[in-house]
Every structure is written in C-alpha cells, then in structure tokens.
Design a protein around this motif. Structure first.
Motif, PDB file in Angstrom:
ATOM      1  N   MET A   1       0.859  -1.167   0.000  1.00  0.00           N
ATOM      2  CA  MET A   1       0.000   0.000   0.000  1.00  0.00           C
ATOM      3  C   MET A   1       0.903   1.227   0.000  1.00  0.00           C
ATOM      4  SD  MET A   1      -2.880   1.216   2.786  1.00  0.00           S
ATOM      5  CE  MET A   1      -3.666  -0.346   2.895  1.00  0.00           C
ATOM      6  N   ASP A   2       1.004   1.873  -1.132  1.00  0.00           N
ATOM      7  CA  ASP A   2       1.861   3.053  -1.242  1.00  0.00           C
ATOM      8  C   ASP A   2       1.077   4.356  -1.136  1.00  0.00           C
ATOM      9  OD1 ASP A   2       3.773   1.404  -3.806  1.00  0.00           O
ATOM     10  OD2 ASP A   2       4.042   1.393  -1.639  1.00  0.00           O
ATOM     11  N   GLU A   3      -0.214   4.287  -1.491  1.00  0.00           N
ATOM     12  CA  GLU A   3      -1.044   5.494  -1.454  1.00  0.00           C
ATOM     13  C   GLU A   3      -2.166   5.327  -0.438  1.00  0.00           C
ATOM     14  OE1 GLU A   3      -2.532   6.235  -5.338  1.00  0.00           O
ATOM     15  OE2 GLU A   3      -0.619   6.950  -6.095  1.00  0.00           O
ATOM     16  N   CYS A   4      -2.556   6.434   0.169  1.00  0.00           N
ATOM     17  CA  CYS A   4      -3.637   6.433   1.152  1.00  0.00           C
ATOM     18  C   CYS A   4      -4.949   6.053   0.467  1.00  0.00           C
ATOM     19  CB  CYS A   4      -3.757   7.819   1.778  1.00  0.00           C
ATOM     20  SG  CYS A   4      -5.138   7.991   2.909  1.00  0.00           S
ATOM     21  N   PRO A   5      -5.707   5.118   1.054  1.00  0.00           N
ATOM     22  CA  PRO A   5      -6.979   4.725   0.453  1.00  0.00           C
ATOM     23  C   PRO A   5      -8.039   5.820   0.550  1.00  0.00           C
ATOM     24  CG  PRO A   5      -6.647   3.565   2.518  1.00  0.00           C
ATOM     25  CD  PRO A   5      -5.398   4.334   2.239  1.00  0.00           C
ATOM     26  N   ARG A   6      -7.844   6.795   1.426  1.00  0.00           N
ATOM     27  CA  ARG A   6      -8.802   7.899   1.558  1.00  0.00           C
ATOM     28  C   ARG A   6      -8.529   9.044   0.590  1.00  0.00           C
ATOM     29  NH1 ARG A   6      -9.070   8.960   7.984  1.00  0.00           N
ATOM     30  NH2 ARG A   6      -9.958   6.956   8.581  1.00  0.00           N
ATOM     31  N   CYS A   7      -7.263   9.532   0.591  1.00  0.00           N
ATOM     32  CA  CYS A   7      -6.994  10.755  -0.172  1.00  0.00           C
ATOM     33  C   CYS A   7      -5.964  10.583  -1.283  1.00  0.00           C
ATOM     34  CB  CYS A   7      -6.558  11.876   0.770  1.00  0.00           C
ATOM     35  SG  CYS A   7      -4.940  11.611   1.532  1.00  0.00           S
ATOM     36  N   GLY A   8      -5.297   9.429  -1.341  1.00  0.00           N
ATOM     37  CA  GLY A   8      -4.341   9.174  -2.411  1.00  0.00           C
ATOM     38  C   GLY A   8      -2.944   9.715  -2.149  1.00  0.00           C
ATOM     39  N   SER A   9      -2.713  10.349  -1.027  1.00  0.00           N
ATOM     40  CA  SER A   9      -1.382  10.868  -0.687  1.00  0.00           C
ATOM     41  C   SER A   9      -0.438   9.728  -0.340  1.00  0.00           C
ATOM     42  CB  SER A   9      -1.476  11.812   0.512  1.00  0.00           C
ATOM     43  OG  SER A   9      -2.230  12.948   0.190  1.00  0.00           O
ATOM     44  N   PRO A  10       0.858   9.974  -0.408  1.00  0.00           N
ATOM     45  CA  PRO A  10       1.815   8.932  -0.039  1.00  0.00           C
ATOM     46  C   PRO A  10       1.697   8.593   1.452  1.00  0.00           C
ATOM     47  CG  PRO A  10       2.926  10.769  -1.125  1.00  0.00           C
ATOM     48  CD  PRO A  10       1.512  11.167  -0.903  1.00  0.00           C
ATOM     49  N   LEU A  11       1.834   7.313   1.765  1.00  0.00           N
ATOM     50  CA  LEU A  11       1.777   6.850   3.147  1.00  0.00           C
ATOM     51  C   LEU A  11       3.187   6.744   3.709  1.00  0.00           C
ATOM     52  CD1 LEU A  11      -0.854   4.007   2.825  1.00  0.00           C
ATOM     53  CD2 LEU A  11      -1.178   6.221   3.927  1.00  0.00           C
ATOM     54  N   GLU A  12       3.308   6.912   5.020  1.00  0.00           N
ATOM     55  CA  GLU A  12       4.603   6.681   5.644  1.00  0.00           C
ATOM     56  C   GLU A  12       4.456   5.607   6.713  1.00  0.00           C
ATOM     57  OE1 GLU A  12       6.445   9.525   8.707  1.00  0.00           O
ATOM     58  OE2 GLU A  12       4.988  10.771   7.630  1.00  0.00           O
ATOM     59  N   ARG A  13       5.493   4.848   6.895  1.00  0.00           N
ATOM     60  CA  ARG A  13       5.505   3.731   7.838  1.00  0.00           C
ATOM     61  C   ARG A  13       6.090   4.235   9.161  1.00  0.00           C
ATOM     62  NH1 ARG A  13       4.743  -1.468   6.669  1.00  0.00           N
ATOM     63  NH2 ARG A  13       4.888  -1.092   4.447  1.00  0.00           N
ATOM     64  N   LEU A  14       5.341   4.024  10.250  1.00  0.00           N
ATOM     65  CA  LEU A  14       5.780   4.445  11.575  1.00  0.00           C
ATOM     66  C   LEU A  14       5.891   3.213  12.464  1.00  0.00           C
ATOM     67  CD1 LEU A  14       3.231   7.361  11.939  1.00  0.00           C
ATOM     68  CD2 LEU A  14       5.612   7.568  11.264  1.00  0.00           C
ATOM     69  N   SER A  15       6.845   3.222  13.390  1.00  0.00           N
ATOM     70  CA  SER A  15       6.966   2.078  14.305  1.00  0.00           C
ATOM     71  C   SER A  15       7.340   2.576  15.690  1.00  0.00           C
ATOM     72  CB  SER A  15       7.997   1.082  13.795  1.00  0.00           C
ATOM     73  OG  SER A  15       9.265   1.689  13.741  1.00  0.00           O
ATOM     74  N   LEU A  16       6.857   1.829  16.671  1.00  0.00           N
ATOM     75  CA  LEU A  16       7.172   2.078  18.069  1.00  0.00           C
ATOM     76  C   LEU A  16       7.352   0.713  18.714  1.00  0.00           C
ATOM     77  CD1 LEU A  16       7.472   4.051  20.431  1.00  0.00           C
ATOM     78  CD2 LEU A  16       5.009   3.838  20.788  1.00  0.00           C
ATOM     79  N   GLY A  17       8.578   0.385  19.020  1.00  0.00           N
ATOM     80  CA  GLY A  17       8.867  -0.945  19.549  1.00  0.00           C
ATOM     81  C   GLY A  17       8.556  -1.998  18.500  1.00  0.00           C
ATOM     82  N   ASP A  18       7.716  -2.965  18.866  1.00  0.00           N
ATOM     83  CA  ASP A  18       7.356  -4.041  17.948  1.00  0.00           C
ATOM     84  C   ASP A  18       6.136  -3.722  17.109  1.00  0.00           C
ATOM     85  OD1 ASP A  18       9.439  -5.504  18.949  1.00  0.00           O
ATOM     86  OD2 ASP A  18       8.214  -6.640  20.359  1.00  0.00           O
ATOM     87  N   VAL A  19       5.489  -2.590  17.377  1.00  0.00           N
ATOM     88  CA  VAL A  19       4.253  -2.235  16.671  1.00  0.00           C
ATOM     89  C   VAL A  19       4.580  -1.299  15.510  1.00  0.00           C
ATOM     90  CG1 VAL A  19       1.991  -1.168  16.881  1.00  0.00           C
ATOM     91  CG2 VAL A  19       2.930  -2.444  18.801  1.00  0.00           C
ATOM     92  N   GLU A  20       4.011  -1.624  14.353  1.00  0.00           N
ATOM     93  CA  GLU A  20       4.243  -0.819  13.163  1.00  0.00           C
ATOM     94  C   GLU A  20       2.911  -0.457  12.532  1.00  0.00           C
ATOM     95  OE1 GLU A  20       6.046  -2.057   9.058  1.00  0.00           O
ATOM     96  OE2 GLU A  20       7.677  -1.711  10.497  1.00  0.00           O
ATOM     97  N   THR A  21       2.810   0.747  12.011  1.00  0.00           N
ATOM     98  CA  THR A  21       1.589   1.187  11.346  1.00  0.00           C
ATOM     99  C   THR A  21       1.936   1.988  10.106  1.00  0.00           C
ATOM    100  OG1 THR A  21      -0.527   2.301  11.648  1.00  0.00           O
ATOM    101  CG2 THR A  21       1.361   3.357  12.627  1.00  0.00           C
ATOM    102  N   ILE A  22       0.969   2.128   9.246  1.00  0.00           N
ATOM    103  CA  ILE A  22       1.092   2.953   8.055  1.00  0.00           C
ATOM    104  C   ILE A  22       0.142   4.114   8.253  1.00  0.00           C
ATOM    105  CG2 ILE A  22       0.768   3.038   5.572  1.00  0.00           C
ATOM    106  CD1 ILE A  22       1.238   0.000   5.561  1.00  0.00           C
ATOM    107  N   ALA A  23       0.619   5.349   8.030  1.00  0.00           N
ATOM    108  CA  ALA A  23      -0.209   6.517   8.293  1.00  0.00           C
ATOM    109  C   ALA A  23      -0.078   7.557   7.179  1.00  0.00           C
ATOM    110  CB  ALA A  23       0.180   7.145   9.617  1.00  0.00           C
ATOM    111  N   CYS A  24      -1.121   8.377   7.063  1.00  0.00           N
ATOM    112  CA  CYS A  24      -1.141   9.464   6.094  1.00  0.00           C
ATOM    113  C   CYS A  24      -1.082  10.790   6.861  1.00  0.00           C
ATOM    114  CB  CYS A  24      -2.425   9.398   5.272  1.00  0.00           C
ATOM    115  SG  CYS A  24      -2.610  10.784   4.121  1.00  0.00           S
TER     116      CYS A  24
END
Length: 60
Positions: free
Chosen positions: A1-24
């Motif tokens: 998933m390279d683009e946001c499913p809502r607005c189409g902007s590029p997504l960035e990958r964030l992580s904190l410890g063992d948890v990782e998320t993709i956010a716009c």
C-alpha cells in the motif's frame, strides 16, 4: 500500500517498539493491525435484570 486509500497521498511507515503502522500525514488515516477475538456473551433481558434487582432489594 503506497497510497492512502482515503486521499491518495503517499503513506509513511511508523513504528514504536514491535508495533508498526502505516499513516497518512494529510488526512490522518492510520492502518493499525489488530489481533483480537470477541467472546459471544449472553445478554440479560430487561425483565430478568429487573427481577434480579427486585429480588436483591427484597433481601436487603
């Protein structure tokens, strides 16, 4: 998933410890993986709840 499913902007990958998320950064979309199972509960009817209430108040 390279683009946001809502607005189409590029997504960035964030992580904190063992948890990782993709956010716009533009619209605030966050894809947080969740691992959970819900337990099916038996719900008490209003009639049963009121009967239990009255039984408990009679003994007090």
């Amino acid at each position: 998933m390279d683009e946001c499913p809502r607005c189409g902007s590029p997504l960035e990958r964030l992580s904190l410890g063992d948890v990782e998320t993709i956010a716009c950064n533009r619209c605030g979309f966050a894809d947080v993986p969740v691992d959970h199972e819900s337990e099916e509960r038996d719900l008490e009817s209003w009639r049963d709840a009121l009967e239990r209430f009255y039984e408990q108040s009679d003994t007090a």
